[in-house]
Design a protein around this motif. Structure first.
Motif, PDB file in Angstrom:
ATOM      1  N   GLN A  40      -7.526  -5.995   3.106  1.00  5.90           N
ATOM      2  CA  GLN A  40      -6.431  -5.065   2.844  1.00  5.90           C
ATOM      3  C   GLN A  40      -6.142  -5.048   1.343  1.00  5.90           C
ATOM      4  O   GLN A  40      -6.266  -6.069   0.665  1.00  5.90           O
ATOM      5  N   SER A  41      -5.739  -3.872   0.849  1.00  5.00           N
ATOM      6  CA  SER A  41      -5.522  -3.699  -0.585  1.00  5.00           C
ATOM      7  C   SER A  41      -4.066  -3.824  -0.994  1.00  5.00           C
ATOM      8  O   SER A  41      -3.767  -4.076  -2.151  1.00  5.00           O
ATOM      9  N   GLN A  42      -3.115  -3.650  -0.067  1.00  3.85           N
ATOM     10  CA  GLN A  42      -1.703  -3.708  -0.413  1.00  3.85           C
ATOM     11  C   GLN A  42      -1.265  -5.161  -0.657  1.00  3.85           C
ATOM     12  O   GLN A  42      -1.882  -6.103  -0.153  1.00  3.85           O
ATOM     13  N   PRO A  43      -0.188  -5.351  -1.442  1.00  5.77           N
ATOM     14  CA  PRO A  43       0.269  -6.728  -1.749  1.00  5.77           C
ATOM     15  C   PRO A  43       0.657  -7.517  -0.512  1.00  5.77           C
ATOM     16  O   PRO A  43       0.468  -8.728  -0.467  1.00  5.77           O
ATOM     17  N   GLN A  44       1.224  -6.847   0.473  1.00  9.67           N
ATOM     18  CA  GLN A  44       1.643  -7.527   1.693  1.00  9.67           C
ATOM     19  C   GLN A  44       0.673  -7.175   2.812  1.00  9.67           C
ATOM     20  O   GLN A  44       0.502  -6.002   3.151  1.00  9.67           O
ATOM     21  N   ALA A  45       0.049  -8.181   3.367  1.00  8.37           N
ATOM     22  CA  ALA A  45      -0.917  -7.963   4.443  1.00  8.37           C
ATOM     23  C   ALA A  45      -0.204  -7.876   5.784  1.00  8.37           C
ATOM     24  O   ALA A  45       0.876  -8.456   5.979  1.00  8.37           O
ATOM     25  N   ARG A  46      -0.829  -7.161   6.706  1.00  7.38           N
ATOM     26  CA  ARG A  46      -0.290  -6.996   8.054  1.00  7.38           C
ATOM     27  C   ARG A  46      -1.357  -7.423   9.062  1.00  7.38           C
ATOM     28  O   ARG A  46      -2.552  -7.122   8.874  1.00  7.38           O
ATOM     29  N   ILE A  91       4.016  -9.580   8.873  1.00 10.27           N
ATOM     30  CA  ILE A  91       3.785  -9.100   7.513  1.00 10.27           C
ATOM     31  C   ILE A  91       3.906 -10.312   6.609  1.00 10.27           C
ATOM     32  O   ILE A  91       4.924 -11.005   6.611  1.00 10.27           O
ATOM     33  N   HIS A  93       2.480 -12.485   2.782  1.00  8.61           N
ATOM     34  CA  HIS A  93       1.792 -12.528   1.498  1.00  8.61           C
ATOM     35  C   HIS A  93       1.831 -13.963   1.006  1.00  8.61           C
ATOM     36  O   HIS A  93       2.628 -14.787   1.469  1.00  8.61           O
TER      37      HIS A  93
END
Length: 390
Positions: A40-46, A91, A93
Motif C-alpha cells: 500500500q502507498s498511503q501512510p496508514q495501511a488498512r 488501520i 501505521h
C-alpha cells in the motif's frame, strides 16, 4: 532438492533477530503487518479482519488482539480507530516511534546553556535500579493506563500481592517496576478472559437440559469441576491447597443462602484470592530448620485462617500436638507456618464433615461432647493421622 510436501501454502519469513528482540508472537504479527503495508502507498495501511485471520490461521481472535496490544504497548505499532476485531478491519501505521532502540542513532546529551553561555542545571538522571520495596505500590498513571486497556482497577489491585512477592523472591534490582506490573496484570487479565470464555463455551455445549442453567444454592456434596481444578493448578496453586479450600467455601455460601449458577467461577475467584494472600503473608526461611519447642504460629496465619472462617481458638488448640509431632519426627522445613496452615485447614474440613454425622456412644464419643476433639481416643487418632504432613 524438492521442498517438504507440508509447505504447500503461504509461509511467513521471520527474522530470528527480531523474534529475539521483541518476542516470537510479536515478530510474527509485525512481519504480517509489514508485508501488508508494503503493498500500500498511503501512510496508514488498512487490513481486513478476514484477511488477517487467513494470514494467521493458528491464532484465534483473542490471541491476535492480545499480540496487537503488546505491539502498541511497546511503541512498535499505532492503531487508528477501533481495535481488532471491533470493526471490519484495522488501520495502522508504524511511525517514528516504531524504530527499535538499536536502529536509532546514538546522541550524546549536551548541557543546556543560558543566554550568557554558562551551562544550566542538567536534567535529572534516571532512577537507579533498586530492589522491590517491602510495601511497593503501583503509580496512579499505571492503574489508569490499565483501565484504558479494559482492566478494572479492582482486578489490578488484586494482583499486587502476588507481584510484590514474586519481585522480592527474585531479588532483582530494577527501575521499571511499574512497567513490569503493567505487563503482569495484562497477562493475568488475558488468562482470566480465556478461562471465562472456555467456561462459557463449555456451559453452552453441555446445557442440554434447561434446568441445569437455573440458579441454585450450594449443597454439602458440591465439588469443583475438573476444568476448574485444572485452571487453578495451571496457575501454580498447590492441589492440596485447592482441596482444603472446598469445605470453607461450602460453609460460607451455605450460611449466606445465596443461589448462583456459576459456582465453579466463584470457587476459582475465591481460591485465587486466598492463594495470593497466602503466598504473600507466609514467611519462608532461607534455610530449613527444626521446629522449636516453644514455637507459635505467626499472626499472619491466624489472619489467613480467619478469612477462611476458621476460629482462632480452634487453631490455637492444635498448636501443642502439631509441635509435638514435628519435634518427635525430628524433621526440618523452611516454613512451619505453611505446614501449620495445611494441618489446621485439613482438621477443620474433617470437623465440618463430622457435623453431619450423629454423635453418641456408637461413634466412640460422649453425648454432648464436641465431635472428634474431646476424647482421648479422638486425640490419639488425630496424632496418628499424618496424611497432612506429606
Amino acid at each position: 532438492m524438492p521442498s517438504h510436501p507440508l509447505f504447500s501454502d503461504h509461509t511467513i519469513s521471520l527474522s530470528a533477530t527480531l523474534a529475539a528482540t521483541i518476542g516470537l508472537e510479536e515478530a510474527v504479527l509485525l512481519t504480517v503487518l509489514n508485508d501488508a503495508a508494503r503493498l500500500q502507498s498511503q501512510p496508514q495501511a488498512r487490513l481486513n479482519n478476514d484477511i488477517l485471520r487467513q494470514q494467521l490461521p493458528f491464532w484465534d481472535d483473542v490471541t491476535i488482539r492480545r499480540v496487537l496490544r503488546s505491539l502498541t504497548d511497546k511503541g512498535l505499532l499505532r492503531i487508528q480507530g477501533p481495535m481488532f476485531p471491533d470493526a471490519g478491519g484495522i488501520i495502522f501505521h508504524f511511525g517514528d516511534e516504531a524504530a527499535t532502540p538499536a536502529s536509532r542513532p546514538a546522541t550524546t546529551p549536551q548541557p543546556a546553556r543560558s543566554q550568557s553561555g554558562t551551562p544550566t542545571s542538567a536534567q535529572p538522571a534516571p532512577a537507579r535500579p533498586a530492589p522491590m520495596p517491602q510495601k511497593w505500590q503501583p503509580a496512579e498513571d499505571t492503574l489508569q493506563r490499565l483501565e484504558q486497556h479494559g482492566v478494572p482497577r479492582a482486578f489490578s489491585c488484586a494482583q499486587l500481592d502476588a507481584f510484590v512477592l514474586q519481585g522480592q523472591e527474585q531479588g532483582s534490582n530494577r527501575n521499571d517496576w511499574n512497567t513490569r506490573f503493567f505487563r503482569h496484570v495484562k497477562n493475568q487479565w488475558v488468562y482470566t478472559q480465556n478461562d471465562a470464555s472456555r467456561f462459557r463455551r463449555e456451559q453452552e455445549r453441555t446445557a442440554f437440559n434447561p434446568v441445569q442453567d437455573e440458579a441454585r444454592p450450594i449443597t454439602g456434596d458440591w465439588r469443583p469441576s475438573p476444568d476448574a481444578h485444572q485452571i487453578l493448578s495451571r496457575a501454580g496453586i498447590d492441589p492440596q491447597f485447592i482441596d482444603d479450600a472446598v469445605p470453607e467455601f461450602i460453609l460460607y455460601w451455605s450460611e449466606r443462602g445465596d443461589v448462583f449458577k456459576t459456582w465453579n467461577s466463584k470457587f476459582i475467584q475465591h481460591v485465587r484470592q486466598q492463594w495470593a494472600r497466602y503466598t504473600a503473608a507466609v514467611e519462608h526461611s532461607p534455610m530449613p530448620v527444626r521446629i522449636d519447642a516453644q514455637w507459635q504460629p505467626a499472626e499472619d496465619c491466624y489472619d489467613i485462617l480467619k478469612m477462611g472462617h476458621i476460629p482462632r481458638d480452634f487453631a490455637s488448640s492444635l498448636v501443642p500436638e502439631f509441635v509435638l509431632y514435628w519435634r518427635d519426627s525430628n524433621q526440618v522445613h523452611n516454613s512451619w507456618n505453611s505446614r501449620f496452615l495445611q494441618y489446621v485447614k485439613q482438621q477443620w474440613g474433617k470437623r465440618l464433615a463430622q457435623k453431619d454425622q450423629p454423635t453418641g456412644e456408637a461413634n466412640g464419643q460422649q453425648t454432648g461432647a464436641q465431635p472428634g476433639y474431646t476424647t482421648a481416643q479422638a486425640s490419639v487418632h488425630r496424632l496418628s493421622d499424618t496424611s497432612w504432613a506429606k
